[in-house]
Design a protein around this motif. Structure first.
Motif, PDB file in Angstrom:
ATOM      1  N   ASN A 123       0.824  -1.211   0.000  1.00 61.03           N
ATOM      2  CA  ASN A 123       0.000   0.000   0.000  1.00 61.03           C
ATOM      3  C   ASN A 123       0.856   1.258   0.000  1.00 61.03           C
ATOM      4  O   ASN A 123       0.548   2.232  -0.689  1.00 61.03           O
ATOM      5  CB  ASN A 123      -0.953   0.006   1.201  1.00 61.03           C
ATOM      6  CG  ASN A 123      -2.083  -0.984   1.044  1.00 61.03           C
ATOM      7  OD1 ASN A 123      -2.401  -1.427  -0.053  1.00 61.03           O
ATOM      8  ND2 ASN A 123      -2.698  -1.347   2.154  1.00 61.03           N
TER       9      ASN A 123
ATOM     10  N   GLU B 220       0.791   4.007  -2.897  1.00 55.97           N
ATOM     11  CA  GLU B 220       0.475   5.391  -2.529  1.00 55.97           C
ATOM     12  C   GLU B 220       1.604   6.336  -2.938  1.00 55.97           C
ATOM     13  O   GLU B 220       1.370   7.388  -3.514  1.00 55.97           O
ATOM     14  CB  GLU B 220       0.226   5.508  -1.031  1.00 55.97           C
ATOM     15  CG  GLU B 220      -0.194   6.897  -0.599  1.00 55.97           C
ATOM     16  CD  GLU B 220      -0.466   6.990   0.887  1.00 55.97           C
ATOM     17  OE1 GLU B 220      -0.213   8.066   1.455  1.00 55.97           O
ATOM     18  OE2 GLU B 220      -0.914   5.988   1.469  1.00 55.97           O
TER      19      GLU B 220
ATOM     20  N   GLN C 199       1.581   6.865  -6.599  1.00 57.80           N
ATOM     21  CA  GLN C 199       0.499   7.711  -7.073  1.00 57.80           C
ATOM     22  C   GLN C 199       0.778   9.181  -6.808  1.00 57.80           C
ATOM     23  O   GLN C 199       0.212  10.041  -7.464  1.00 57.80           O
ATOM     24  CB  GLN C 199      -0.820   7.291  -6.422  1.00 57.80           C
ATOM     25  CG  GLN C 199      -1.302   5.953  -6.936  1.00 57.80           C
ATOM     26  CD  GLN C 199      -2.513   5.430  -6.199  1.00 57.80           C
ATOM     27  OE1 GLN C 199      -2.841   5.885  -5.113  1.00 57.80           O
ATOM     28  NE2 GLN C 199      -3.168   4.460  -6.792  1.00 57.80           N
ATOM     29  N   ASN C 200       1.648   9.477  -5.863  1.00 58.08           N
ATOM     30  CA  ASN C 200       1.970  10.857  -5.540  1.00 58.08           C
ATOM     31  C   ASN C 200       3.083  11.427  -6.426  1.00 58.08           C
ATOM     32  O   ASN C 200       3.323  12.614  -6.405  1.00 58.08           O
ATOM     33  CB  ASN C 200       2.372  10.989  -4.071  1.00 58.08           C
ATOM     34  CG  ASN C 200       1.206  10.712  -3.144  1.00 58.08           C
ATOM     35  OD1 ASN C 200       0.055  10.907  -3.511  1.00 58.08           O
ATOM     36  ND2 ASN C 200       1.505  10.236  -1.955  1.00 58.08           N
TER      37      ASN C 200
END
Length: 90
Positions: free
Chosen positions: A26, A30, A33-34
């Motif tokens: 995760n 995450e 995605q940033n």
């Protein structure tokens, strides 16, 4: 005949490992995605990013595009996809 499942670890340790892997995965997703340029994509997002259908993706996987699979989550590394496309360039 039913097969018995054997493990080196106890169920509790296996669950702790699974939870740790899920947290790590995760975090990677995450973090990815940033960033401006994503590296790891879920299958649906990969298809959208590459403007291909899911059946085309399945064909690429059959032809050797690697899939990362951890705890039921499938990811595609864009570096692997780039190499796969380069290897299939005519």
């Amino acid at each position: 005949m039913e097969q018995q499942e054997y493990s080196v670890f106890s169920k509790e340790i296996e669950q702790q490992i699974a939870r740790s892997l899920q947290i790590i995965l995760n975090d990677v997703v995450e973090k990815n995605q940033n960033e401006d340029t994503k590296r790891y994509y879920k299958k649906k997002d990969f298809c959208k990013e590459m403007s291909i259908s899911f059946s085309t993706l399945q064909g690429w996987v059959t032809k050797g595009l690697p899939i990362i699979q951890v705890e039921g989550i499938s990811l595609i590394d864009m570096r692997d996809a780039e190499k796969f496309l380069q290897d299939h360039k005519i």
